[in-house]
Motif scaffolding. Structure first.
Motif, PDB file in Angstrom:
ATOM      1  N   LYS A   1      53.952  -3.740  49.572  1.00  0.00           N
ATOM      2  CA  LYS A   1      53.770  -4.284  48.231  1.00  0.00           C
ATOM      3  C   LYS A   1      54.026  -3.209  47.171  1.00  0.00           C
ATOM      4  N   VAL A   2      53.595  -1.977  47.446  1.00  0.00           N
ATOM      5  CA  VAL A   2      53.836  -0.864  46.530  1.00  0.00           C
ATOM      6  C   VAL A   2      55.328  -0.658  46.341  1.00  0.00           C
ATOM      7  N   HIS A   3      56.067  -0.656  47.425  1.00  0.00           N
ATOM      8  CA  HIS A   3      57.508  -0.422  47.361  1.00  0.00           C
ATOM      9  C   HIS A   3      58.231  -1.554  46.637  1.00  0.00           C
ATOM     10  N   ALA A   4      57.718  -2.767  46.764  1.00  0.00           N
ATOM     11  CA  ALA A   4      58.396  -3.930  46.179  1.00  0.00           C
ATOM     12  C   ALA A   4      58.176  -4.041  44.676  1.00  0.00           C
ATOM     13  N   ALA A   5      57.109  -3.440  44.164  1.00  0.00           N
ATOM     14  CA  ALA A   5      56.750  -3.601  42.748  1.00  0.00           C
ATOM     15  C   ALA A   5      57.476  -2.597  41.866  1.00  0.00           C
ATOM     16  N   ASP A   6      57.877  -3.055  40.689  1.00  0.00           N
ATOM     17  CA  ASP A   6      58.490  -2.162  39.693  1.00  0.00           C
ATOM     18  C   ASP A   6      57.438  -1.339  38.962  1.00  0.00           C
ATOM     19  N   ILE A   7      56.227  -1.904  38.833  1.00  0.00           N
ATOM     20  CA  ILE A   7      55.149  -1.259  38.086  1.00  0.00           C
ATOM     21  C   ILE A   7      53.897  -1.238  38.959  1.00  0.00           C
TER      22      ILE A   7
ATOM     23  N   GLY B   1      52.470  -9.889  31.792  1.00  0.00           N
ATOM     24  CA  GLY B   1      53.101 -11.199  31.901  1.00  0.00           C
ATOM     25  C   GLY B   1      53.755 -11.647  30.611  1.00  0.00           C
ATOM     26  N   GLU B   2      53.230 -11.180  29.474  1.00  0.00           N
ATOM     27  CA  GLU B   2      53.819 -11.518  28.180  1.00  0.00           C
ATOM     28  C   GLU B   2      55.186 -10.865  27.994  1.00  0.00           C
ATOM     29  N   HIS B   3      55.512  -9.923  28.874  1.00  0.00           N
ATOM     30  CA  HIS B   3      56.800  -9.228  28.800  1.00  0.00           C
ATOM     31  C   HIS B   3      57.666  -9.514  30.034  1.00  0.00           C
ATOM     32  N   GLY B   4      57.417 -10.661  30.641  1.00  0.00           N
ATOM     33  CA  GLY B   4      58.254 -11.090  31.750  1.00  0.00           C
ATOM     34  C   GLY B   4      57.987 -10.400  33.064  1.00  0.00           C
ATOM     35  N   VAL B   5      56.773  -9.881  33.239  1.00  0.00           N
ATOM     36  CA  VAL B   5      56.421  -9.194  34.480  1.00  0.00           C
ATOM     37  C   VAL B   5      55.435 -10.055  35.265  1.00  0.00           C
ATOM     38  N   SER B   6      55.799 -10.438  36.468  1.00  0.00           N
ATOM     39  CA  SER B   6      54.879 -11.175  37.330  1.00  0.00           C
ATOM     40  C   SER B   6      54.074 -10.171  38.144  1.00  0.00           C
ATOM     41  N   GLY B   7      52.813 -10.502  38.433  1.00  0.00           N
ATOM     42  CA  GLY B   7      51.978  -9.504  39.078  1.00  0.00           C
ATOM     43  C   GLY B   7      50.991 -10.051  40.076  1.00  0.00           C
ATOM     44  N   GLU B   8      50.434  -9.134  40.851  1.00  0.00           N
ATOM     45  CA  GLU B   8      49.434  -9.444  41.868  1.00  0.00           C
ATOM     46  C   GLU B   8      48.390  -8.334  41.856  1.00  0.00           C
ATOM     47  N   LEU B   9      47.128  -8.704  42.032  1.00  0.00           N
ATOM     48  CA  LEU B   9      46.058  -7.727  42.129  1.00  0.00           C
ATOM     49  C   LEU B   9      45.492  -7.728  43.535  1.00  0.00           C
ATOM     50  N   VAL B  10      45.359  -6.551  44.123  1.00  0.00           N
ATOM     51  CA  VAL B  10      44.719  -6.416  45.427  1.00  0.00           C
ATOM     52  C   VAL B  10      43.544  -5.458  45.305  1.00  0.00           C
ATOM     53  N   ARG B  11      42.508  -5.728  46.050  1.00  0.00           N
ATOM     54  CA  ARG B  11      41.321  -4.872  46.063  1.00  0.00           C
ATOM     55  C   ARG B  11      41.397  -4.013  47.323  1.00  0.00           C
ATOM     56  N   ALA B  12      41.594  -2.715  47.134  1.00  0.00           N
ATOM     57  CA  ALA B  12      41.862  -1.833  48.273  1.00  0.00           C
ATOM     58  C   ALA B  12      40.742  -1.848  49.301  1.00  0.00           C
ATOM     59  N   VAL B  13      39.495  -1.952  48.841  1.00  0.00           N
ATOM     60  CA  VAL B  13      38.366  -1.879  49.759  1.00  0.00           C
ATOM     61  C   VAL B  13      38.302  -3.085  50.696  1.00  0.00           C
ATOM     62  N   ASP B  14      39.031  -4.150  50.383  1.00  0.00           N
ATOM     63  CA  ASP B  14      39.088  -5.318  51.260  1.00  0.00           C
ATOM     64  C   ASP B  14      40.021  -5.096  52.450  1.00  0.00           C
ATOM     65  N   HIS B  15      40.714  -3.983  52.461  1.00  0.00           N
ATOM     66  CA  HIS B  15      41.656  -3.667  53.532  1.00  0.00           C
ATOM     67  C   HIS B  15      41.201  -2.409  54.266  1.00  0.00           C
ATOM     68  N   THR B  16      41.526  -2.337  55.528  1.00  0.00           N
ATOM     69  CA  THR B  16      41.193  -1.152  56.319  1.00  0.00           C
ATOM     70  C   THR B  16      42.275  -0.102  56.085  1.00  0.00           C
ATOM     71  N   ILE B  17      41.968   0.854  55.238  1.00  0.00           N
ATOM     72  CA  ILE B  17      42.915   1.925  54.931  1.00  0.00           C
ATOM     73  C   ILE B  17      42.444   3.180  55.654  1.00  0.00           C
ATOM     74  N   SER B  18      43.115   3.506  56.719  1.00  0.00           N
ATOM     75  CA  SER B  18      42.700   4.636  57.547  1.00  0.00           C
ATOM     76  C   SER B  18      42.875   5.950  56.800  1.00  0.00           C
TER      77      SER B  18
ATOM     78  N   LEU C   1      60.743  -8.481  36.386  1.00  0.00           N
ATOM     79  CA  LEU C   1      60.029  -7.341  36.943  1.00  0.00           C
ATOM     80  C   LEU C   1      58.764  -7.810  37.640  1.00  0.00           C
ATOM     81  N   THR C   2      58.274  -6.976  38.554  1.00  0.00           N
ATOM     82  CA  THR C   2      57.022  -7.284  39.242  1.00  0.00           C
ATOM     83  C   THR C   2      56.062  -6.111  39.125  1.00  0.00           C
TER      84      THR C   2
END
Length: 203
Positions: free
Chosen positions: A71-77, A35-52, A5-6
């Motif tokens: 990235k939202v669509h690709a993640a299970d969680i 991660g202890e349950h087999g989930v790989s993950g990524e953290l993004v900081r929204a304010v670092d992106h231009t979100i119109s 899972l991601t």
């Protein structure tokens, strides 16, 4: 734990990188627990992106949301993180919720909302009350667009009102926060794995 899972953690701190962020810290801790349950993950900081501003999937030239949306669509969680300001979620969090509104009109090949079979949990930090109120807003919004929320799926820390100690300033993670993080991660991974194996029916 056979199904990989991601997870995607979106931090809605008001602080651009590289400033330290309590929201980011809690997000990293939740991802580590997942991660202890087999989930790989990524953290993004929204304010670092231009979100119109807007409620469409793509607001045109200069809009950075479409890349985050992939990235939202690709993640299970989805791990949705926000600080507390004046008892409310951050303005950045509201912007992200508004952009997620576009998913209401997106369906898969079976005609189901495209975010069905995905799980969301929340992380909330602040030096004032408001965590339960914010969790209620986040969970209702995310459930509207298709996310499932596991049992005890919110992790929060409230510091002493009117004081300046932030979550990131603590010498160690409070025991109750650590316990809640472990529970939320365990339940999120469990639910996501069930939905990955057999999703919601189309009819």
């Amino acid at each position: 734990m056979s199904t990989p899972l991601t997870a995607l953690a979106i931090s809605c701190t008001l602080k651009p990188s590289p400033a330290e962020s309590s929201s980011d810290l809690l997000g990293e801790q939740i991802l580590a627990a997942l991660g202890e349950h087999g989930v790989s993950g990524e953290l993004v900081r929204a304010v670092d992106h231009t979100i119109s501003p807007g409620v469409d999937a793509d607001m045109g030239a200069g809009d950075g949301w479409p890349q985050l949306r992939e990235k939202v669509h690709a993640a299970d969680i989805l791990v949705f993180l926000t600080p507390t300001w004046m008892g409310q979620h951050s303005s950045v969090a509201q912007r992200v919720l508004e952009r997620l509104d576009a998913e209401l009109s997106e369906t898969d090949d079976a005609g189901r909302p495209i975010l069905f079979d995905k799980v969301a949990i929340a992380g909330i930090v602040g030096n004032e009350d408001g965590a339960h109120h914010i969790a209620a807003i986040l969970f209702q919004s995310l459930n509207d667009i298709g996310y499932s929320v596991p049992a005890q799926g919110s992790v929060y820390w409230n510091g002493e009102a009117m004081h300046t100690v932030d979550y990131k300033d603590l010498e160690e993670t409070p025991e109750k926060v650590a316990q809640t993080t472990a529970t939320a991660a365990r339940n999120a991974a469990h639910l996501a794995r069930l939905l990955a194996g057999e999703g919601y029916p189309a009819e």
